[in-house]
Structure formats: structure tokens, C-alpha cells
Scaffold this motif. Structure first.
Motif, short mmCIF file in Angstrom:
data_model
loop_
_atom_site.label_atom_id
_atom_site.label_comp_id
_atom_site.label_asym_id
_atom_site.label_seq_id
_atom_site.Cartn_x
_atom_site.Cartn_y
_atom_site.Cartn_z
N LEU A 62 -7.42 -0.15 8.19
CA LEU A 62 -7.19 -1.50 7.69
C LEU A 62 -7.71 -2.55 8.65
N LEU A 97 0.84 -1.19 0.00
CA LEU A 97 0.00 0.00 0.00
C LEU A 97 0.88 1.25 0.00
N VAL A 129 -1.42 -6.60 4.02
CA VAL A 129 -1.07 -5.31 3.45
C VAL A 129 0.27 -4.85 4.02
N CYS A 184 -2.28 -6.28 8.95
CA CYS A 184 -1.13 -5.40 8.82
C CYS A 184 -0.52 -5.15 10.19
N PHE A 216 -8.33 -6.14 7.21
CA PHE A 216 -7.06 -6.36 6.53
C PHE A 216 -6.01 -6.68 7.58
N LEU A 267 -10.01 0.29 -1.16
CA LEU A 267 -9.75 -0.89 -0.34
C LEU A 267 -11.04 -1.57 0.10
#
Length: 278
Positions: free
Chosen positions: A103, A40, A81, A110, A108, A68
Motif C-alpha cells: 500500500l 480492505l 485504507v 495506511c 495509499f 488496488l
């Protein structure tokens, strides 16, 4: 297990207009993956931060994250990510914290300095440059690579036992003539030797001469090019071309296939990938 790797993804600078679903032409490929990985190359704040948050740099990127959300709707599988790169803190520490919150809120995977764990995969991310005037700001908030002292990075990997490891690295310059520099190639091999299964390298805005190599029982992705951005095209590097890398894991064996794409600018804003017909 089928693992899908996408190159650098940036959704406009200063929240410029950008198509909300830049994945529209490759949705069927993404949906095949048991896990998705991408770098990203922007901060995410919603609402976006005002300009006085900008760190002194040549380019500062931020987006509101709509793109996203389109990606997250495509699959329920894990999406990892990489948020350690030269744009991680373009609008200061708050922008990086906002990125992580966005995120994680939207499922997501991360983290800035520590590993990310799922049932089957351990994920690390790091960068070897910040493109900034405040290296300390980056070092305080993301994992930075010092090629003169790699032991701290390698030690993190060696501590992980009996897990499948993917290490994402933002390495090298924007433009690379020929092969990656030898010290970067050697670092990739050291990561594999220390227990990493897949090294996911990125940074150059074009496909590296040898984009993917197999080394011992691992795979090193050296550079797939930019998957999504609003950059002008540098013809000498064919920087509008990129690759999707699909890595197949069958028992302890890894193999890969590469799917070429070409980015084109669309009316809604930005350049997005289109499959290249054979």
C-alpha cells in the motif's frame, strides 16, 4: 471538501481469479472525491504466500493487489485504507507487513496502530474482533477495541488538536438484525464527543438499517455493506446491495448523500458494484 466512503472490499480468496478493475462502473464517482476511504478485507502479498502461512480461521483471504493498482490509477487524491479488521493477519504477521509495504509503495495511506496524517486529515483505524484463535496476534499488530476499557482509544483521539479526524472502525457482527447494538452506537458517539469528525463503521455484509447518522457536528457511518467481494448473496439481508457515502464538508458543516449500488458477479471473477438506476 468531498469525501467518498466505500464499504468492505475483498478481491478473492487464495488469489482466486478476480476482475482487475472492479471499479469500472463507479470510476466517475471516485474521481470526484478529494479523498477516498475504504476497508480492505484481505491481505496483499505479491507473490502470494503459500498456504502454510495461513492462521487458523474459518476464512483466510489474500490477493496480489492488482485491483488496488486499478484504483490508484483513477485519482491522484489521497486514498485512506483501513487495514485493521478480522482479516488483517489471515496469513500471519508477514502478510500484514506485506500489505502495508504494498500500500505504501503505491501511495495509499495506511497504518496499523498509529494515526495517518495528511495536510487536512488525521486517520485512525481499529477493530473490535479478529475472528481468530489468536487474539494476541491481532492485538500485537493492529489497534483492538475493548468495550470494557475504551479510554486508551479515546485518549488517542483527544491528543489530536485542531485537525479533521476520520476514525475507521471494524465493528459488530457479519449480520445485524435491525439497528446496531447500543454499546456500538454509544462508542460511535463517544468518538465524536472526543473530537472525531467522521466515524467510518463497517463489518456487516449488508447495509445497516440506519446506515448513517448525524450526531452533533459529526457523522457516524454505521455500515454501508460490502462494496466488492466474492461472497454468495444472503437474500434475507439483501447482501448484494451496498452504498457509497459522499460526505460534503463546507467550512465546519458536514452533510452526506448516499448512492446505492448492487453487486453482480462478472465473468472475470468476483462480484463488483453497478449503479442502481433510479
Amino acid at each position: 471538501m468531498k469525501l467518498i466512503f466505500l464499504g468492505g472490499s475483498m478481491f478473492g480468496r487464495n488469489n482466486n481469479p478476480f476482475v482487475k478493475n472492479p471499479y469500472v462502473n463507479v470510476e466517475h464517482i471516485i474521481q470526484q472525491g478529494d479523498a477516498i476511504f475504504f476497508n480492505l478485507e484481505t491481505t496483499i502479498s505479491n507473490p502470494v504466500l503459500p498456504n502454510h502461512y495461513k492462521v487458523k480461521k474459518v476464512f483466510n483471504y489474500q490477493s496480489n493487489g492488482d485491483q488496488l493498482l486499478s484504483l490508484r490509477k483513477l485519482t491522484k487524491k489521497p486514498i485512506f485504507v483501513s487495514i485493521a479488521n478480522n482479516h488483517s493477519l489471515d496469513y500471519g504477521k508477514l502478510s500484514h507487513e506485506n500489505t502495508k509495504k504494498f500500500l505504501k509503495k503505491n501511495n495509499f495511506l495506511c497504518n496499523s496502530k498509529q494515526k495517518v496524517k495528511t495536510k487536512n486529515i488525521i486517520f485512525f483505524n481499529a477493530t473490535d474482533h479478529c475472528g481468530c484463535h489468536d487474539t494476541q496476534l491481532w492485538s500485537d499488530n493492529v489497534l483492538m477495541i475493548d468495550y470494557q476499557n475504551l479510554e486508551p482509544i479515546l485518549r488517542k483521539v483527544r491528543k489530536v488538536k485542531d485537525k479533521f479526524i476520520v476514525f475507521s472502525v471494524h465493528w459488530g457482527s457479519n449480520w445485524v438484525k435491525g439497528e446496531m447494538p447500543k454499546h456500538i452506537q454509544e462508542f460511535g458517539k463517544q468518538l465524536i464527543d472526543s473530537g472525531v469528525n467522521i466515524v467510518f463503521g463497517h463489518s456487516a455484509h449488508h447495509i445497516i438499517e440506519t446506515p448513517v447518522i448525524q450526531y452533533k457536528n459529526g457523522i457516524i457511518i454505521q455500515g454501508l455493506g460490502d462494496f466488492i467481494n466474492d461472497y454468495s448473496v444472503k437474500e434475507s439481508y439483501q447482501s448484494d446491495r451496498a452504498l457509497i457515502c459522499i460526505i460534503h464538508k463546507k467550512y465546519n458543516q458536514l452533510s452526506f448523500e448516499l448512492i446505492p449500488v448492487q453487486r453482480k458477479f462478472v465473468e472475470e471473477g468476483g462480484s463488483i458494484p453497478f449503479l442502481i438506476k433510479s
